[in-house]
Motif scaffolding. Structure first.
Motif, PDB file in Angstrom:
ATOM      1  N   ALA A 146      10.373  14.054 -13.795  1.00 18.66           N
ATOM      2  CA  ALA A 146       9.508  13.716 -14.933  1.00 18.66           C
ATOM      3  C   ALA A 146       8.253  12.972 -14.476  1.00 18.66           C
ATOM      4  O   ALA A 146       7.145  13.275 -14.915  1.00 18.66           O
ATOM      5  N   LEU A 147       8.429  12.029 -13.568  1.00 24.36           N
ATOM      6  CA  LEU A 147       7.275  11.246 -13.098  1.00 24.36           C
ATOM      7  C   LEU A 147       6.245  12.127 -12.407  1.00 24.36           C
ATOM      8  O   LEU A 147       5.049  11.943 -12.555  1.00 24.36           O
ATOM      9  N   LEU A 148       6.742  13.089 -11.642  1.00 19.78           N
ATOM     10  CA  LEU A 148       5.812  13.941 -10.898  1.00 19.78           C
ATOM     11  C   LEU A 148       5.114  14.967 -11.780  1.00 19.78           C
ATOM     12  O   LEU A 148       4.099  15.528 -11.402  1.00 19.78           O
ATOM     13  N   GLU A 149       5.664  15.189 -12.952  1.00 15.22           N
ATOM     14  CA  GLU A 149       5.007  16.104 -13.893  1.00 15.22           C
ATOM     15  C   GLU A 149       4.019  15.367 -14.789  1.00 15.22           C
ATOM     16  O   GLU A 149       3.208  15.980 -15.470  1.00 15.22           O
ATOM     17  N   LEU A 150       4.120  14.080 -14.773  1.00 17.49           N
ATOM     18  CA  LEU A 150       3.239  13.253 -15.615  1.00 17.49           C
ATOM     19  C   LEU A 150       1.792  13.326 -15.091  1.00 17.49           C
ATOM     20  O   LEU A 150       1.586  13.294 -13.883  1.00 17.49           O
ATOM     21  N   PRO A 151       0.791  13.432 -15.984  1.00 18.69           N
ATOM     22  CA  PRO A 151      -0.601  13.415 -15.503  1.00 18.69           C
ATOM     23  C   PRO A 151      -0.884  12.139 -14.696  1.00 18.69           C
ATOM     24  O   PRO A 151      -0.256  11.102 -14.946  1.00 18.69           O
ATOM     25  N   PHE A 152      -1.846  12.242 -13.773  1.00 17.55           N
ATOM     26  CA  PHE A 152      -2.088  11.147 -12.825  1.00 17.55           C
ATOM     27  C   PHE A 152      -2.326   9.802 -13.523  1.00 17.55           C
ATOM     28  O   PHE A 152      -1.735   8.788 -13.143  1.00 17.55           O
ATOM     29  N   GLU A 153      -3.172   9.794 -14.547  1.00 16.71           N
ATOM     30  CA  GLU A 153      -3.524   8.528 -15.215  1.00 16.71           C
ATOM     31  C   GLU A 153      -2.290   7.881 -15.858  1.00 16.71           C
ATOM     32  O   GLU A 153      -2.169   6.658 -15.877  1.00 16.71           O
ATOM     33  N   ASP A 154      -1.389   8.714 -16.375  1.00 16.24           N
ATOM     34  CA  ASP A 154      -0.172   8.186 -16.983  1.00 16.24           C
ATOM     35  C   ASP A 154       0.787   7.661 -15.917  1.00 16.24           C
ATOM     36  O   ASP A 154       1.381   6.594 -16.056  1.00 16.24           O
ATOM     37  N   ARG A 155       0.908   8.427 -14.837  1.00 12.24           N
ATOM     38  CA  ARG A 155       1.802   8.006 -13.751  1.00 12.24           C
ATOM     39  C   ARG A 155       1.319   6.676 -13.153  1.00 12.24           C
ATOM     40  O   ARG A 155       2.091   5.792 -12.821  1.00 12.24           O
TER      41      ARG A 155
ATOM     42  N   ALA B 190       0.841  -1.207   0.000  1.00 11.11           N
ATOM     43  CA  ALA B 190       0.000   0.000   0.000  1.00 11.11           C
ATOM     44  C   ALA B 190       0.871   1.250   0.000  1.00 11.11           C
ATOM     45  O   ALA B 190       0.616   2.205  -0.741  1.00 11.11           O
ATOM     46  N   TYR B 191       1.905   1.211   0.810  1.00 11.22           N
ATOM     47  CA  TYR B 191       2.815   2.366   0.901  1.00 11.22           C
ATOM     48  C   TYR B 191       3.500   2.614  -0.446  1.00 11.22           C
ATOM     49  O   TYR B 191       3.595   3.752  -0.914  1.00 11.22           O
ATOM     50  N   GLN B 192       3.958   1.561  -1.081  1.00 10.27           N
ATOM     51  CA  GLN B 192       4.685   1.728  -2.344  1.00 10.27           C
ATOM     52  C   GLN B 192       3.789   2.228  -3.480  1.00 10.27           C
ATOM     53  O   GLN B 192       4.222   3.043  -4.290  1.00 10.27           O
ATOM     54  N   ILE B 193       2.571   1.747  -3.528  1.00 10.26           N
ATOM     55  CA  ILE B 193       1.651   2.246  -4.573  1.00 10.26           C
ATOM     56  C   ILE B 193       1.429   3.743  -4.358  1.00 10.26           C
ATOM     57  O   ILE B 193       1.528   4.546  -5.282  1.00 10.26           O
ATOM     58  N   ALA B 194       1.124   4.100  -3.113  1.00 14.85           N
ATOM     59  CA  ALA B 194       0.857   5.514  -2.811  1.00 14.85           C
ATOM     60  C   ALA B 194       2.096   6.365  -3.093  1.00 14.85           C
ATOM     61  O   ALA B 194       1.993   7.454  -3.657  1.00 14.85           O
ATOM     62  N   LEU B 195       3.253   5.845  -2.740  1.00 11.80           N
ATOM     63  CA  LEU B 195       4.501   6.596  -2.959  1.00 11.80           C
ATOM     64  C   LEU B 195       4.730   6.843  -4.453  1.00 11.80           C
ATOM     65  O   LEU B 195       5.120   7.933  -4.863  1.00 11.80           O
ATOM     66  N   GLY B 196       4.460   5.831  -5.244  1.00 10.72           N
ATOM     67  CA  GLY B 196       4.624   5.978  -6.691  1.00 10.72           C
ATOM     68  C   GLY B 196       3.682   7.021  -7.273  1.00 10.72           C
ATOM     69  O   GLY B 196       3.982   7.642  -8.279  1.00 10.72           O
ATOM     70  N   LEU B 197       2.545   7.213  -6.616  1.00 10.52           N
ATOM     71  CA  LEU B 197       1.562   8.153  -7.155  1.00 10.52           C
ATOM     72  C   LEU B 197       1.708   9.562  -6.606  1.00 10.52           C
ATOM     73  O   LEU B 197       1.488  10.534  -7.316  1.00 10.52           O
ATOM     74  N   VAL B 198       2.072   9.678  -5.330  1.00 15.60           N
ATOM     75  CA  VAL B 198       2.148  11.031  -4.750  1.00 15.60           C
ATOM     76  C   VAL B 198       3.579  11.528  -4.567  1.00 15.60           C
ATOM     77  O   VAL B 198       3.797  12.727  -4.404  1.00 15.60           O
ATOM     78  N   GLY B 199       4.549  10.610  -4.588  1.00 10.94           N
ATOM     79  CA  GLY B 199       5.951  11.013  -4.560  1.00 10.94           C
ATOM     80  C   GLY B 199       6.421  11.645  -3.270  1.00 10.94           C
ATOM     81  O   GLY B 199       7.371  12.418  -3.275  1.00 10.94           O
ATOM     82  N   ASN B 200       5.765  11.340  -2.177  1.00  9.44           N
ATOM     83  CA  ASN B 200       6.179  11.892  -0.894  1.00  9.44           C
ATOM     84  C   ASN B 200       5.990  10.821   0.175  1.00  9.44           C
ATOM     85  O   ASN B 200       4.889  10.304   0.339  1.00  9.44           O
TER      86      ASN B 200
ATOM     87  N   TYR C 209       1.318   6.064 -24.780  1.00  9.02           N
ATOM     88  CA  TYR C 209       1.275   7.525 -24.633  1.00  9.02           C
ATOM     89  C   TYR C 209       1.975   7.975 -23.347  1.00  9.02           C
ATOM     90  O   TYR C 209       2.635   9.009 -23.332  1.00  9.02           O
ATOM     91  N   ALA C 210       1.799   7.204 -22.287  1.00 10.65           N
ATOM     92  CA  ALA C 210       2.447   7.573 -21.019  1.00 10.65           C
ATOM     93  C   ALA C 210       3.969   7.557 -21.178  1.00 10.65           C
ATOM     94  O   ALA C 210       4.669   8.449 -20.690  1.00 10.65           O
ATOM     95  N   ARG C 211       4.470   6.557 -21.875  1.00 12.45           N
ATOM     96  CA  ARG C 211       5.928   6.471 -22.071  1.00 12.45           C
ATOM     97  C   ARG C 211       6.440   7.596 -22.969  1.00 12.45           C
ATOM     98  O   ARG C 211       7.523   8.121 -22.745  1.00 12.45           O
ATOM     99  N   LYS C 212       5.659   7.922 -23.980  1.00 14.45           N
ATOM    100  CA  LYS C 212       6.061   9.020 -24.865  1.00 14.45           C
ATOM    101  C   LYS C 212       6.205  10.310 -24.062  1.00 14.45           C
ATOM    102  O   LYS C 212       7.189  11.034 -24.179  1.00 14.45           O
ATOM    103  N   LYS C 213       5.193  10.549 -23.202  1.00 10.03           N
ATOM    104  CA  LYS C 213       5.233  11.771 -22.387  1.00 10.03           C
ATOM    105  C   LYS C 213       6.403  11.730 -21.411  1.00 10.03           C
ATOM    106  O   LYS C 213       7.097  12.723 -21.219  1.00 10.03           O
ATOM    107  N   LEU C 214       6.597  10.555 -20.808  1.00 15.71           N
ATOM    108  CA  LEU C 214       7.673  10.426 -19.815  1.00 15.71           C
ATOM    109  C   LEU C 214       9.044  10.642 -20.465  1.00 15.71           C
ATOM    110  O   LEU C 214       9.897  11.350 -19.921  1.00 15.71           O
ATOM    111  N   ALA C 215       9.232  10.059 -21.650  1.00 15.66           N
ATOM    112  CA  ALA C 215      10.511  10.210 -22.350  1.00 15.66           C
ATOM    113  C   ALA C 215      10.754  11.683 -22.695  1.00 15.66           C
ATOM    114  O   ALA C 215      11.861  12.201 -22.532  1.00 15.66           O
TER     115      ALA C 215
END
Lengths: 192, 147
Positions: free
Chosen positions: A135-144, A39-49, A177-183
């Motif tokens: 880059a990950l934190l700038e990615l829109p939520f659905e892509d991240r 649970a912690y890791q999923i949340a961390l990947g999404l909120v980055g804090n 599309y998510a990878r294109k944006k991330l790259a």
């Protein structure tokens, strides 16, 4: 998420949620022990804090306790739980946006770490981490979300499709599309 | 690049294609330099993210995780009871106090009128707030997402 492992634990996870439905807090404790890091890791990947990820993970278990009655025991537990964590993370980010603090705390710039021990390339890796973090934190939520599930949780397309409730083909095109944006974001971050 | 090839590209990088799909993609790869460029880009991305892992928390945080969560659970119930009790007391206490004030002949008409206006204002604000919340709820994009 490993499907084999999920099948092995499915019965127990479900039986624990069934016990939680009756108000059994010990069953919640056992479920927490199983899935707290996930649970912690999923949340961390999404909120980055890290602090917020910790709070979100705890709130997710409180939701499980309060919403156990709405759980359909014919379905596996983990996708249901994933959705709770993902929705809580989304709500948290919305709240942050409203507070005009969309980006994570500047102090918490190390939520991603290098998973290897090669001192020769430490500098290059540190730079890569920094770029990827930004880059990950700038990615829109659905892509991240989809990048996190595939790249960092190592889920198969079928598993992702089950969790996000979308067809497999949509998983593939969303990943594209998510990878294109991330790259692109990483390149910009690298140049800037 | 068409939608089908984009999907195949994602699947190829993640090893999620069937033999037939993989052959189809590799055939397209020979004739499409742009596809090759994107494939290299995605492979590099995958390689970079493959080196990363999420930062863990100190072990003592994990050891205290359940105790901390249990406290939140208990406090959650505490807040529910406290709020319920406060609502009941405020509602019935308020009604009784209002009744006493309005039947008391010593309270001037101005005070009674001021009080009535105050109550009207509170009710209006409350109705407006509830309506706004309902409006926001009906327009919530993720309302249908099953939790």
């Amino acid at each position: 998420m490993d499907i084999k492992k999920e099948k092995e634990t499915m019965e127990t996870d479900i039986s624990l949620v069934m016990d939680i439905k009756t108000g059994n807090k010990q069953a919640l404790g056992r479920l927490v022990e199983r899935h707290k890091k996930l649970a912690y890791q999923i949340a961390l990947g999404l909120v980055g804090n890290r602090d917020d990820a910790f709070d979100i993970s705890q709130e997710a278990f409180l939701r499980v306790y309060r919403s156990a009655k709405t759980y359909d025991e014919s379905q596996p537990f983990l996708p249901w739980f994933y959705r709770i964590v993902v929705n809580l993370s989304r709500t948290w980010l919305k709240r942050r946006t409203r507070q005009r603090k969309r980006m994570v705390d500047v102090d918490d710039n190390a939520y991603l770490l290098v998973d290897t021990h090669d001192p020769e390339q430490d500098l290059i890796k540190a730079e890569m981490i920094s770029c990827l973090n930004r880059a990950l934190l700038e990615l829109p939520f659905e892509d991240r979300e989809i990048v996190m599930l595939q790249h960092f949780r190592g889920m198969s397309y079928d598993e992702i499709a089950g969790i996000l409730n979308i067809p497999r083909g949509t998983v593939m095109s969303r990943l594209y599309y998510a990878r294109k944006k991330l790259a692109k974001l990483m390149e910009r971050s690298n140049n800037g | 690049m068409d939608k089908h090839l984009r999907e195949l590209l994602a699947g190829y990088v993640d090893g999620e294609l069937s033999d037939e799909e993989r052959q189809e993609f590799e055939a397209a790869l020979v004739t499409d330099p742009e596809l090759r460029r994107e494939l290299d880009e995605f492979k590099k991305l995958k390689e970079v993210t493959g080196l990363m892992t999420y930062a863990d928390l100190p072990e003592e945080v994990w050891e205290n995780y359940w105790h901390s969560l249990y406290r939140k659970l208990e406090r959650g119930f505490g807040w529910i009871f406290l709020s319920l009790g406060a609502i009941i007391l405020l509602f019935f206490g308020g009604l009784t106090a209002l009744y006493e004030i309005y039947i008391d002949p010593e309270v001037t008409l101005w005070v009674k009128a001021g009080l009535a206006t105050l109550i009207l204002g509170v009710v209006t604000l409350l109705v407006s707030f509830i309506r706004e919340r309902l409006f926001a709820y009906n327009r919530e994009r993720y309302r249908e997402v099953k939790r």
